[in-house]
Write a protein that holds these residues in place. Structure first.
Motif, PDB file in Angstrom:
ATOM      1  N   LYS A   2       0.931  -1.334   0.219  1.00 24.75           N
ATOM      2  CA  LYS A   2       0.101  -0.129   0.120  1.00 24.75           C
ATOM      3  C   LYS A   2       0.975   1.345  -0.128  1.00 24.75           C
ATOM      4  O   LYS A   2       1.608   1.378   0.591  1.00 24.75           O
ATOM      5  CB  LYS A   2      -0.891   0.137   1.217  1.00 24.75           C
ATOM      6  N   PHE A   3       0.468   2.216  -0.822  1.00 23.94           N
ATOM      7  CA  PHE A   3       1.258   3.287  -1.005  1.00 23.94           C
ATOM      8  C   PHE A   3       0.407   4.638  -1.094  1.00 23.94           C
ATOM      9  O   PHE A   3      -0.677   4.298  -1.708  1.00 23.94           O
ATOM     10  CB  PHE A   3       2.350   3.297  -2.106  1.00 23.94           C
ATOM     11  N   GLY A  30      -1.610   1.404   7.664  1.00 26.56           N
ATOM     12  CA  GLY A  30      -0.840   0.310   7.221  1.00 26.56           C
ATOM     13  C   GLY A  30      -0.228   0.353   5.690  1.00 26.56           C
ATOM     14  O   GLY A  30       0.031  -0.562   4.807  1.00 26.56           O
ATOM     15  N   LEU A  31       0.197   1.720   5.435  1.00 28.65           N
ATOM     16  CA  LEU A  31       1.137   1.946   4.372  1.00 28.65           C
ATOM     17  C   LEU A  31       2.483   1.180   4.363  1.00 28.65           C
ATOM     18  O   LEU A  31       2.933   1.386   5.396  1.00 28.65           O
ATOM     19  CB  LEU A  31       1.146   3.315   3.823  1.00 28.65           C
ATOM     20  N   GLN A  32       2.930   0.925   3.494  1.00 26.39           N
ATOM     21  CA  GLN A  32       4.470   0.634   3.335  1.00 26.39           C
ATOM     22  C   GLN A  32       5.303   1.739   2.681  1.00 26.39           C
ATOM     23  O   GLN A  32       6.619   1.752   2.977  1.00 26.39           O
ATOM     24  CB  GLN A  32       4.706  -0.621   2.621  1.00 26.39           C
ATOM     25  N   VAL A  33       4.604   2.463   1.993  1.00 26.90           N
ATOM     26  CA  VAL A  33       5.305   3.644   1.218  1.00 26.90           C
ATOM     27  C   VAL A  33       4.586   4.826   1.400  1.00 26.90           C
ATOM     28  O   VAL A  33       3.171   4.795   1.190  1.00 26.90           O
ATOM     29  CB  VAL A  33       5.524   3.404  -0.312  1.00 26.90           C
ATOM     30  N   ILE A  34       5.055   5.896   1.570  1.00 25.40           N
ATOM     31  CA  ILE A  34       4.336   7.248   1.535  1.00 25.40           C
ATOM     32  C   ILE A  34       5.428   8.233   0.908  1.00 25.40           C
ATOM     33  O   ILE A  34       6.445   8.433   1.142  1.00 25.40           O
ATOM     34  CB  ILE A  34       4.017   7.657   3.203  1.00 25.40           C
ATOM     35  N   GLY A  35       4.643   9.092   0.175  1.00 20.72           N
ATOM     36  CA  GLY A  35       5.406  10.201  -0.673  1.00 20.72           C
ATOM     37  C   GLY A  35       4.896  11.487  -0.004  1.00 20.72           C
ATOM     38  O   GLY A  35       3.843  11.584   0.124  1.00 20.72           O
ATOM     39  N   ILE A  36       5.936  12.274   0.070  1.00 23.85           N
ATOM     40  CA  ILE A  36       5.588  13.728   0.528  1.00 23.85           C
ATOM     41  C   ILE A  36       6.052  14.431  -0.635  1.00 23.85           C
ATOM     42  O   ILE A  36       6.803  14.704  -1.389  1.00 23.85           O
ATOM     43  CB  ILE A  36       6.760  14.106   1.943  1.00 23.85           C
ATOM     44  N   SER A  37       4.603  15.272  -1.024  1.00 21.87           N
ATOM     45  CA  SER A  37       4.821  16.016  -2.210  1.00 21.87           C
ATOM     46  C   SER A  37       3.964  17.332  -2.001  1.00 21.87           C
ATOM     47  O   SER A  37       2.979  17.780  -2.857  1.00 21.87           O
ATOM     48  CB  SER A  37       3.872  15.201  -3.269  1.00 21.87           C
ATOM     49  N   GLY A 227      -2.985   8.609  -5.254  1.00 23.55           N
ATOM     50  CA  GLY A 227      -2.569   9.725  -4.035  1.00 23.55           C
ATOM     51  C   GLY A 227      -3.830  10.313  -3.539  1.00 23.55           C
ATOM     52  O   GLY A 227      -5.012  10.706  -4.189  1.00 23.55           O
ATOM     53  N   SER A 228      -3.908  10.344  -2.377  1.00 29.47           N
ATOM     54  CA  SER A 228      -4.929  10.935  -1.358  1.00 29.47           C
ATOM     55  C   SER A 228      -5.101  12.330  -1.577  1.00 29.47           C
ATOM     56  O   SER A 228      -6.233  12.873  -1.519  1.00 29.47           O
ATOM     57  CB  SER A 228      -4.885  10.546   0.091  1.00 29.47           C
ATOM     58  N   ASP A 229      -4.135  13.005  -1.972  1.00 33.14           N
ATOM     59  CA  ASP A 229      -3.885  14.321  -1.870  1.00 33.14           C
ATOM     60  C   ASP A 229      -4.416  15.061  -0.667  1.00 33.14           C
ATOM     61  O   ASP A 229      -5.000  16.042  -0.282  1.00 33.14           O
ATOM     62  CB  ASP A 229      -4.777  15.119  -3.107  1.00 33.14           C
ATOM     63  N   ALA A 230      -3.918  14.230   0.566  1.00 33.97           N
ATOM     64  CA  ALA A 230      -4.056  14.676   1.754  1.00 33.97           C
ATOM     65  C   ALA A 230      -3.688  16.104   2.195  1.00 33.97           C
ATOM     66  O   ALA A 230      -2.560  16.330   2.078  1.00 33.97           O
ATOM     67  CB  ALA A 230      -3.753  13.676   2.959  1.00 33.97           C
ATOM     68  N   ASN A 241      -8.272   0.862  -0.588  1.00 35.63           N
ATOM     69  CA  ASN A 241      -8.943  -0.282  -1.008  1.00 35.63           C
ATOM     70  C   ASN A 241     -10.065  -0.290  -2.363  1.00 35.63           C
ATOM     71  O   ASN A 241      -9.977  -1.164  -3.122  1.00 35.63           O
ATOM     72  CB  ASN A 241      -9.437  -0.901   0.120  1.00 35.63           C
ATOM     73  N   GLU A 242     -10.706   0.717  -1.957  1.00 36.04           N
ATOM     74  CA  GLU A 242     -11.981   1.068  -3.048  1.00 36.04           C
ATOM     75  C   GLU A 242     -11.392   1.474  -4.341  1.00 36.04           C
ATOM     76  O   GLU A 242     -11.798   1.231  -5.397  1.00 36.04           O
ATOM     77  CB  GLU A 242     -12.813   2.168  -2.143  1.00 36.04           C
ATOM     78  N   VAL A 243     -10.413   2.005  -4.233  1.00 35.47           N
ATOM     79  CA  VAL A 243      -9.684   2.586  -5.704  1.00 35.47           C
ATOM     80  C   VAL A 243      -8.953   1.241  -6.080  1.00 35.47           C
ATOM     81  O   VAL A 243      -9.302   0.998  -7.535  1.00 35.47           O
ATOM     82  CB  VAL A 243      -8.599   3.688  -5.394  1.00 35.47           C
ATOM     83  N   ALA A 244      -8.458   0.481  -5.440  1.00 34.90           N
ATOM     84  CA  ALA A 244      -7.590  -0.844  -5.906  1.00 34.90           C
ATOM     85  C   ALA A 244      -9.050  -1.725  -6.737  1.00 34.90           C
ATOM     86  O   ALA A 244      -8.742  -2.268  -7.696  1.00 34.90           O
ATOM     87  CB  ALA A 244      -7.143  -1.362  -4.923  1.00 34.90           C
ATOM     88  N   ALA A 245      -9.785  -1.791  -5.839  1.00 30.23           N
ATOM     89  CA  ALA A 245     -10.902  -2.723  -6.646  1.00 30.23           C
ATOM     90  C   ALA A 245     -11.664  -2.180  -7.801  1.00 30.23           C
ATOM     91  O   ALA A 245     -11.991  -2.941  -8.565  1.00 30.23           O
ATOM     92  CB  ALA A 245     -12.052  -3.039  -5.357  1.00 30.23           C
TER      93      ALA A 245
END
Length: 268
Positions: A2-3, A30-37, A227-230, A241-245
């Motif tokens: 998850k990223f 539960g992410l394994q990867v997070i990008g700061i942007s 990207g969540s654009d959080a 999960n919803e996007v992956a599905a």
């Protein structure tokens, strides 16, 4: 795996929380990867901070990079912290931005069009009084900028490619071949588009881009990322999960994230 490659923090002036807050939220989610942007400064401006409340100051940029790299080392083994930036795209200033980015070890750069025709894509009034033909022209202007950004070679990911519908949901119903032309170019350039879940926070609801665009993107061989654009830590990984599905339903079998400017393929 998850990223989430699209997160902001307090430096931009319209997000809350520190970079550490977003990393901790990623671990909790539960992410394994997070990008700061976070949003790039206005590098072509004579002012240090041309747009307070929109983007960080130029004088903050190196401190931003240094902080991400420091936290990357601190969190190694717990979560992979990637250095990114969400860059505005101004064709007339592309070389200025390109020269700055060469100075830093970015894992990836997101190219996003936020201004089209000199007006914010989120400006609710930009559609007032326009004829159908003028609405088509506005949409084509926007997608021309996105297509130029793809051809620029500056970016690994293109951000929220139909975000102009954020406060004007009827944007999606404006018919033009410019969307397909742009997606074809993106596919030829070998860069990714993001599924950006922040659209759910706008009047349009849902994600960027709409399913119809994702279906055409698949047709043109365009890679996708998440990207969540959080702008608040609680939205990190939102709807992953919803996007992956949904991507699997559309027909995608993989998506990517970028590390050291190379795509890392993740099966869906």
């Amino acid at each position: 795996m998850k990223f989430d490659l699209h997160t902001h923090h307090e430096r931009c002036g319209h997000a809350t929380g520190t970079i550490r807050d977003y990393i901790e939220a990623g671990i909790a989610h539960g992410l394994q990867v997070i990008g700061i942007s976070d949003h790039s400064p206005y590098f072509a401006s004579d002012e240090d901070r041309a747009q307070p409340g929109i983007a960080m100051a130029k004088s903050e940029f190196k401190r931003y990079v240094d902080e991400v790299l420091k936290l990357k080392a601190e969190y190694a083994g717990r979560i992979d912290v990637l250095l990114g930036v969400e860059s505005d795209f101004f064709p007339e200033h592309a070389d200025v931005y390109r020269d700055v980015y060469k100075l830093y070890p970015f894992d990836y750069i997101i190219g996003s069009v936020h201004l089209s025709g000199g007006v914010s894509i989120f400006n609710k009034k930009r559609w007032n009084g326009l004829s159908d033909r003028q609405k088509v022209e506005q949409k084509e202007l926007y997608y021309d900028l996105i297509e130029q950004s793809a051809r620029s070679g500056m970016f690994h990911i293109l951000g929220h490619i139909d975000a102009m519908r954020g406060f004007y949901p009827a944007f999606s119903d404006i018919k033009t071949e410019a969307v397909d032309r742009t997606l074809k170019t993106i596919g030829e350039c070998g860069i990714a588009i993001e599924i950006n879940t922040s659209g759910k926070t706008k009047a349009c609801g849902g994600w960027y881009p709409i399913d119809a665009i994702l279906e055409r993107a698949l047709h043109y061989g365009v890679q996708v990322t998440f990207g969540s654009d959080a702008h608040v830590p609680s939205r990190v990984g939102d709807d992953w999960n919803e996007v992956a599905a949904r991507l699997k339903e559309i027909g995608y079998r993989e998506w990517v994230y970028y590390k050291e400017q190379r795509p890392q393929v993740v099966p869906l």
